[in-house]
Scaffold this motif. Structure first.
Motif, PDB file in Angstrom:
ATOM      1  N   TRP A   1      -8.098  12.218 -10.444  1.00 54.58           N
ATOM      2  CA  TRP A   1      -8.857  10.956 -10.308  1.00 54.58           C
ATOM      3  C   TRP A   1      -8.842  10.196 -11.635  1.00 54.58           C
ATOM      4  CZ3 TRP A   1     -13.588  10.078 -12.986  1.00 54.58           C
ATOM      5  CH2 TRP A   1     -14.182   8.849 -12.681  1.00 54.58           C
ATOM      6  N   TRP A   2      -9.104  10.895 -12.738  1.00 56.57           N
ATOM      7  CA  TRP A   2      -9.155  10.268 -14.064  1.00 56.57           C
ATOM      8  C   TRP A   2      -7.780   9.691 -14.433  1.00 56.57           C
ATOM      9  CZ3 TRP A   2     -12.682  12.913 -18.227  1.00 56.57           C
ATOM     10  CH2 TRP A   2     -12.892  12.030 -19.287  1.00 56.57           C
ATOM     11  N   GLY A   3      -6.761  10.494 -14.216  1.00 52.96           N
ATOM     12  CA  GLY A   3      -5.407  10.066 -14.585  1.00 52.96           C
ATOM     13  C   GLY A   3      -4.913   8.891 -13.756  1.00 52.96           C
ATOM     14  N   LEU A   4      -5.272   8.880 -12.468  1.00 56.03           N
ATOM     15  CA  LEU A   4      -4.752   7.820 -11.590  1.00 56.03           C
ATOM     16  C   LEU A   4      -5.589   6.541 -11.642  1.00 56.03           C
ATOM     17  CD1 LEU A   4      -3.626   9.671  -8.316  1.00 56.03           C
ATOM     18  CD2 LEU A   4      -2.175   8.501  -9.967  1.00 56.03           C
ATOM     19  N   PHE A   5      -6.910   6.694 -11.763  1.00 57.06           N
ATOM     20  CA  PHE A   5      -7.770   5.517 -11.602  1.00 57.06           C
ATOM     21  C   PHE A   5      -8.572   5.100 -12.837  1.00 57.06           C
ATOM     22  CE2 PHE A   5      -7.457   7.722  -7.452  1.00 57.06           C
ATOM     23  CZ  PHE A   5      -6.676   6.779  -6.798  1.00 57.06           C
TER      24      PHE A   5
ATOM     25  N   MET B   1       7.331  -8.342 -12.544  1.00 54.39           N
ATOM     26  CA  MET B   1       6.880  -7.027 -13.088  1.00 54.39           C
ATOM     27  C   MET B   1       7.365  -5.913 -12.161  1.00 54.39           C
ATOM     28  SD  MET B   1       4.953  -5.560 -15.461  1.00 54.39           S
ATOM     29  CE  MET B   1       4.267  -3.933 -15.694  1.00 54.39           C
ATOM     30  N   PHE B   2       7.957  -4.891 -12.742  1.00 57.21           N
ATOM     31  CA  PHE B   2       8.496  -3.756 -11.991  1.00 57.21           C
ATOM     32  C   PHE B   2       7.351  -2.913 -11.434  1.00 57.21           C
ATOM     33  CE2 PHE B   2      10.779   0.347 -11.802  1.00 57.21           C
ATOM     34  CZ  PHE B   2      11.879  -0.080 -11.084  1.00 57.21           C
ATOM     35  N   ASP B   3       7.399  -2.627 -10.130  1.00 58.82           N
ATOM     36  CA  ASP B   3       6.329  -1.845  -9.519  1.00 58.82           C
ATOM     37  C   ASP B   3       6.617  -0.354  -9.670  1.00 58.82           C
ATOM     38  OD1 ASP B   3       4.113  -1.085  -8.162  1.00 58.82           O
ATOM     39  OD2 ASP B   3       4.978  -1.413  -6.163  1.00 58.82           O
ATOM     40  N   HIS B   4       5.705   0.353 -10.320  1.00 63.91           N
ATOM     41  CA  HIS B   4       5.902   1.777 -10.593  1.00 63.91           C
ATOM     42  C   HIS B   4       5.214   2.677  -9.583  1.00 63.91           C
ATOM     43  CE1 HIS B   4       6.448   0.593 -15.096  1.00 63.91           C
ATOM     44  NE2 HIS B   4       7.530   0.370 -14.378  1.00 63.91           N
ATOM     45  N   SER B   5       4.462   2.069  -8.636  1.00 66.47           N
ATOM     46  CA  SER B   5       3.618   2.862  -7.724  1.00 66.47           C
ATOM     47  C   SER B   5       4.402   3.936  -6.986  1.00 66.47           C
ATOM     48  CB  SER B   5       2.960   1.963  -6.687  1.00 66.47           C
ATOM     49  OG  SER B   5       2.450   0.844  -7.308  1.00 66.47           O
ATOM     50  N   VAL B   6       5.606   3.570  -6.523  1.00 63.65           N
ATOM     51  CA  VAL B   6       6.386   4.511  -5.723  1.00 63.65           C
ATOM     52  C   VAL B   6       6.737   5.773  -6.539  1.00 63.65           C
ATOM     53  CG1 VAL B   6       8.616   3.380  -6.203  1.00 63.65           C
ATOM     54  CG2 VAL B   6       8.328   4.726  -4.131  1.00 63.65           C
ATOM     55  N   TYR B   7       7.026   5.599  -7.818  1.00 62.37           N
ATOM     56  CA  TYR B   7       7.369   6.752  -8.680  1.00 62.37           C
ATOM     57  C   TYR B   7       6.127   7.605  -8.963  1.00 62.37           C
ATOM     58  CZ  TYR B   7      11.595   4.070  -9.238  1.00 62.37           C
ATOM     59  OH  TYR B   7      12.729   3.374  -8.980  1.00 62.37           O
ATOM     60  N   ILE B   8       4.999   6.927  -9.133  1.00 63.31           N
ATOM     61  CA  ILE B   8       3.744   7.653  -9.403  1.00 63.31           C
ATOM     62  C   ILE B   8       3.354   8.466  -8.169  1.00 63.31           C
ATOM     63  CG2 ILE B   8       1.299   7.400 -10.002  1.00 63.31           C
ATOM     64  CD1 ILE B   8       2.114   4.710 -11.369  1.00 63.31           C
ATOM     65  N   VAL B   9       3.373   7.803  -7.007  1.00 65.37           N
ATOM     66  CA  VAL B   9       3.005   8.499  -5.758  1.00 65.37           C
ATOM     67  C   VAL B   9       3.962   9.661  -5.502  1.00 65.37           C
ATOM     68  CG1 VAL B   9       2.816   8.230  -3.245  1.00 65.37           C
ATOM     69  CG2 VAL B   9       1.873   6.480  -4.745  1.00 65.37           C
ATOM     70  N   ALA B  10       5.254   9.420  -5.672  1.00 64.26           N
ATOM     71  CA  ALA B  10       6.261  10.473  -5.438  1.00 64.26           C
ATOM     72  C   ALA B  10       6.031  11.662  -6.371  1.00 64.26           C
ATOM     73  CB  ALA B  10       7.652   9.904  -5.628  1.00 64.26           C
ATOM     74  N   SER B  11       5.674  11.386  -7.632  1.00 66.37           N
ATOM     75  CA  SER B  11       5.442  12.471  -8.606  1.00 66.37           C
ATOM     76  C   SER B  11       4.252  13.336  -8.204  1.00 66.37           C
ATOM     77  CB  SER B  11       5.162  11.900  -9.999  1.00 66.37           C
ATOM     78  OG  SER B  11       6.272  11.220 -10.452  1.00 66.37           O
ATOM     79  N   TYR B  12       3.138  12.675  -7.850  1.00 65.00           N
ATOM     80  CA  TYR B  12       1.934  13.426  -7.487  1.00 65.00           C
ATOM     81  C   TYR B  12       2.143  14.181  -6.174  1.00 65.00           C
ATOM     82  CZ  TYR B  12      -0.924  11.735 -11.321  1.00 65.00           C
ATOM     83  OH  TYR B  12      -1.438  11.516 -12.576  1.00 65.00           O
ATOM     84  N   LEU B  13       2.883  13.554  -5.251  1.00 66.28           N
ATOM     85  CA  LEU B  13       3.154  14.185  -3.961  1.00 66.28           C
ATOM     86  C   LEU B  13       4.041  15.421  -4.149  1.00 66.28           C
ATOM     87  CD1 LEU B  13       2.247  13.338  -1.120  1.00 66.28           C
ATOM     88  CD2 LEU B  13       4.530  12.412  -0.751  1.00 66.28           C
ATOM     89  N   ALA B  14       5.093  15.275  -4.938  1.00 65.27           N
ATOM     90  CA  ALA B  14       6.013  16.404  -5.191  1.00 65.27           C
ATOM     91  C   ALA B  14       5.260  17.554  -5.856  1.00 65.27           C
ATOM     92  CB  ALA B  14       7.168  15.944  -6.077  1.00 65.27           C
ATOM     93  N   THR B  15       4.396  17.216  -6.815  1.00 65.78           N
ATOM     94  CA  THR B  15       3.597  18.239  -7.502  1.00 65.78           C
ATOM     95  C   THR B  15       2.708  18.970  -6.499  1.00 65.78           C
ATOM     96  OG1 THR B  15       3.593  16.880  -9.481  1.00 65.78           O
ATOM     97  CG2 THR B  15       1.944  18.625  -9.394  1.00 65.78           C
TER      98      THR B  15
END
Lengths: 259, 50
Positions: free
Chosen positions: A44-48, B1-15
């Motif tokens: 939560w802290w890291g993402l938001f 601006m380049f959207d990074h959301s997909v890489y962030i979501v993919a990283s957390y999901l893979a983890t």
């Protein structure tokens, strides 16, 4: 007459499979609980809550999973090397079990470090992968973990398998300083360490969630390691009385060398 | 601006996927091994009594 210190007695008892099985069984749910709480807070802290990086923007949030995974990949291998040394010199069966049980967890963290690093590399470097010293040496670490697991499974007798695996793990230790110093020894795309013994170049607003996630990863390792070690002991000692006791909940007279 | 959301979501999901799989696999195996060993013990116990 000399009496042993209670701590020494506790350590000796811990070396016996039935005691370890019982204590690990009590400890594991607590370790999982702490991991879940810390991981939830850290995510939560890291993402938001943590601010975006001034240079990398939002993609820096990948750091909160990538960096703890990379740290764990090296920490677990170091632990395996220490346990491998103990297993070779003192031949303590429980240490052998803990060493080989660590390998899949270390491999999982290494895989996470590689995948998240690759996903972080795309928006920052413009590519998912380069044969850079840091990335390549981390990939070698994954192969070392897989090699240790493969070698252990290939040998039928568990004690022999553990000794051979210990030797392989000890040889592979040479890769750890290469991973750590690769960003200093070679000209790499990967950035140098932001956190070290000499100081940090990271703002506390980003450092805190990172440290929380790193601590969560350690609890995950502890809980997963104890779960895996208990399973391995059950399989190895399936013919022993203590396993019958555990499974049937009936006390059985001890005469089979359950230690 | 380049959207990074997909890489962030993919990283957390893979983890999450790797960690959950790595945590669940020994738990499921333990359940299977315990059931098998319990069956074995019950069988050998019956054989002895016979």
């Amino acid at each position: 007459m000399s009496t042993k210190h209670p701590f020494i007695v506790f350590i000796h008892k811990l070396g016996s499979a039935p005691h370890f099985y019982r204590i690990a069984g009590r400890l594991t749910p607590w370790l999982w609980a702490v991991f879940i709480v810390l991981a939830a807070i850290g995510t939560w802290w890291g993402l938001f809550r943590a601010p975006p990086d001034y240079l990398q923007g939002e993609s820096a949030r990948i750091m909160y999973v990538h960096v703890p995974a990379a740290w764990m990949s090296m920490l677990i291998y170091s632990m395996m090397a220490v346990m491998g040394f103990i297993a070779l010199v003192w031949r303590i069966r429980l240490v052998e079990v803990l060493m080989i049980s660590s390998a899949p967890i270390g491999a999982a963290f290494t895989l996470i470090a590689l995948v998240t690093g690759s996903l972080w590399g795309r928006p920052t470097w413009g590519t998912y992968w380069v044969w850079d010293a840091r990335l390549t040496s981390e990939l070698v670490l994954l192969f070392l973990y897989l090699g240790a697991m493969g070698l252990y499974s290939a040998t039928e007798e568990p004690r022999k398998a553990a000794r051979a695996t210990s030797l392989l793990v000890l040889v592979g230790v040479v890769n750890l300083p290469i991973i750590h110093y690769s960003v200093e020894w070679w000209n790499t795309l990967h950035q140098p360490a932001s956190i070290g013994v000499k100081g940090n170049s990271i703002d506390p607003s980003m450092l805190w969630p990172l440290l929380i996630m790193a601590t969560a990863a350690k609890f995950y390792y502890g809980a997963n390691l104890l779960t895996r070690a208990r399973l391995r002991l059950l399989k190895q000692d399936r013919r022993k009385n203590w396993v019958r006791e555990v499974l049937t909940s009936k006390p059985i007279a001890r005469n089979d060398g359950d230690q | 601006m380049f959207d990074h959301s997909v890489y962030i979501v993919a990283s957390y999901l893979a983890t999450a996927i790797v960690l959950v799989w790595c945590a669940l696999s020994p738990l499921l195996k333990t359940k299977k091994v315990r059931a098998r060993l319990t069956r074995e013990i019950a069988r050998t116990g019956t054989e002895k009594s016979e």
